[in-house]
Design an enzyme around this catalytic site. Structure first.
Site, PDB file in Angstrom:
ATOM      1  N   ASN A  59      -8.280  15.789  40.626  1.00  0.00           N
ATOM      2  CA  ASN A  59      -8.749  17.147  40.882  1.00  0.00           C
ATOM      3  C   ASN A  59     -10.244  17.219  40.574  1.00  0.00           C
ATOM      4  O   ASN A  59     -10.647  17.209  39.418  1.00  0.00           O
ATOM      5  CB  ASN A  59      -7.957  18.127  40.002  1.00  0.00           C
ATOM      6  CG  ASN A  59      -8.421  19.562  40.178  1.00  0.00           C
ATOM      7  OD1 ASN A  59      -9.192  19.885  41.073  1.00  0.00           O
ATOM      8  ND2 ASN A  59      -7.931  20.431  39.309  1.00  0.00           N
ATOM      9  N   GLU A 119      -6.570  26.892  35.201  1.00  0.00           N
ATOM     10  CA  GLU A 119      -7.853  27.593  35.335  1.00  0.00           C
ATOM     11  C   GLU A 119      -7.707  28.819  36.228  1.00  0.00           C
ATOM     12  O   GLU A 119      -8.372  29.829  36.004  1.00  0.00           O
ATOM     13  CB  GLU A 119      -8.907  26.621  35.881  1.00  0.00           C
ATOM     14  CG  GLU A 119      -9.313  25.599  34.834  1.00  0.00           C
ATOM     15  CD  GLU A 119      -9.903  24.315  35.392  1.00  0.00           C
ATOM     16  OE1 GLU A 119     -10.212  23.428  34.576  1.00  0.00           O
ATOM     17  OE2 GLU A 119     -10.036  24.184  36.619  1.00  0.00           O
ATOM     18  N   GLU A 175       0.438  20.417  32.465  1.00  0.00           N
ATOM     19  CA  GLU A 175      -0.930  20.327  31.950  1.00  0.00           C
ATOM     20  C   GLU A 175      -1.096  21.259  30.755  1.00  0.00           C
ATOM     21  O   GLU A 175      -1.290  22.458  30.931  1.00  0.00           O
ATOM     22  CB  GLU A 175      -1.928  20.742  33.040  1.00  0.00           C
ATOM     23  CG  GLU A 175      -1.954  19.821  34.228  1.00  0.00           C
ATOM     24  CD  GLU A 175      -3.254  19.980  35.006  1.00  0.00           C
ATOM     25  OE1 GLU A 175      -3.960  18.990  35.161  1.00  0.00           O
ATOM     26  OE2 GLU A 175      -3.565  21.106  35.429  1.00  0.00           O
ATOM     27  N   GLY A 203      -9.944  19.132  29.721  1.00  0.00           N
ATOM     28  CA  GLY A 203     -11.394  19.111  29.560  1.00  0.00           C
ATOM     29  C   GLY A 203     -11.871  19.183  28.125  1.00  0.00           C
ATOM     30  O   GLY A 203     -13.059  19.322  27.864  1.00  0.00           O
ATOM     31  N   SER A 260      -7.081  15.629  30.011  1.00  0.00           N
ATOM     32  CA  SER A 260      -7.975  14.623  29.421  1.00  0.00           C
ATOM     33  C   SER A 260      -7.428  13.201  29.543  1.00  0.00           C
ATOM     34  O   SER A 260      -7.591  12.377  28.648  1.00  0.00           O
ATOM     35  CB  SER A 260      -8.286  14.966  27.956  1.00  0.00           C
ATOM     36  OG  SER A 260      -8.989  16.199  27.874  1.00  0.00           O
TER      37      SER A 260
END
Length: 249
Positions: free
Chosen positions: A10, A98, A166, A172, A212
């Protein structure tokens, strides 16, 4: 028959034309396991989809990062499933954390999106995951089960769905769920599917991990029995993405 490994990249809101060409060149030159062993899908920003599709090796595929919840029309800034199909884009990511957190997309809305995308012939990477507060309060499994239920309530066929777990706290941040933590949630999601959808779907649907993932930690994560691949963020923009694809072996 075992579940085929799946590695998604992604790219999020990153890249220029030159940077995108460089990433694609790295992928095109990579020596990786064959398509019989691993499905590789990369997801550039909308504006680069045709470019990447035109340059990328034929055994790798392309995904959009989102699509609209129904047919196109007066929805400024949105891209419809029909447009993606028209471009020959096979995959779409739906429900990324997100979008849930920054754009307030509800689980019900995401369920509707998944159902509509599937109805138009797209394959879907559907994302679920908990925040740090939810994990620390012990509600991880309740959260991911509810998010999965919102999808299961709207669809009857899981053949073209990959479920991506996730944990939001690991995206991140450099923090990674330990292999045991990831395996626990993946196993519980599979149990939930077994109980609430069917044994067949629970055994066949691929549940991949995102948060990550990098070249250093991918091999140990890939060894977990209920972990069928990765949805990779930042590392998918770097050469180490090739190492992550190789962890399929």
């Amino acid at each position: 028959m075992g579940r085929k490994f799946f590695v998604g990249g992604n790219w999020k809101c990153n890249g220029t034309t030159e940077e995108v060409k460089k990433i694609v060149t790295t992928l095109n030159e990579a020596q990786v396991p064959s398509g019989d062993v691993v499905d590789v899908v990369v997801s550039p920003p909308f504006v680069f989809l045709p470019l990447v599709q035109s340059l990328l090796r034929s055994d790798f595929h392309v995904a959009a990062q989102n699509c609209w919840v129904r047919k196109g029309g007066a929805f400024t800034g949105e891209v419809s499933a029909e447009m993606l199909v028209n471009l020959g884009i096979p995959w779409v990511i739906i429900g990324h954390s997100e979008r849930r957190l920054l754009l307030n997309e509800s689980s019900e809305f995401i369920g509707d999106k998944v159902a509509y995308a599937l109805s138009q012939g797209l394959k879907v990477i559907a994302c679920v995951g908990e925040t740090l507060e939810q994990r620390e309060s012990g509600s991880t499994l309740d959260v991911v089960s509810a998010q999965t239920k919102a999808i299961a309530d709207k669809i009857s066929n899981w053949d073209n769905v990959v479920l991506a777990y996730e944990p939001v706290w690991a995206i991140g941040t450099g923090k990674v769920a330990t292999p045991d933590q990831a395996q626990e949630v993946h196993a519980e999601l599979r149990k939930w599917l077994h109980k609430n959808v069917s044994a067949e779907v629970a055994g066949s649907v691929r549940i991949i991990y995102g948060g990550s993932v990098n070249g250093a930690n991918c091999k140990e994560l890939a060894g977990q029995p209920d972990l069928d691949g990765f949805l990779v963020g930042g590392a998918s923009l770097k050469p180490e993405f090739v190492d992550i694809i190789k962890s399929a072996l």
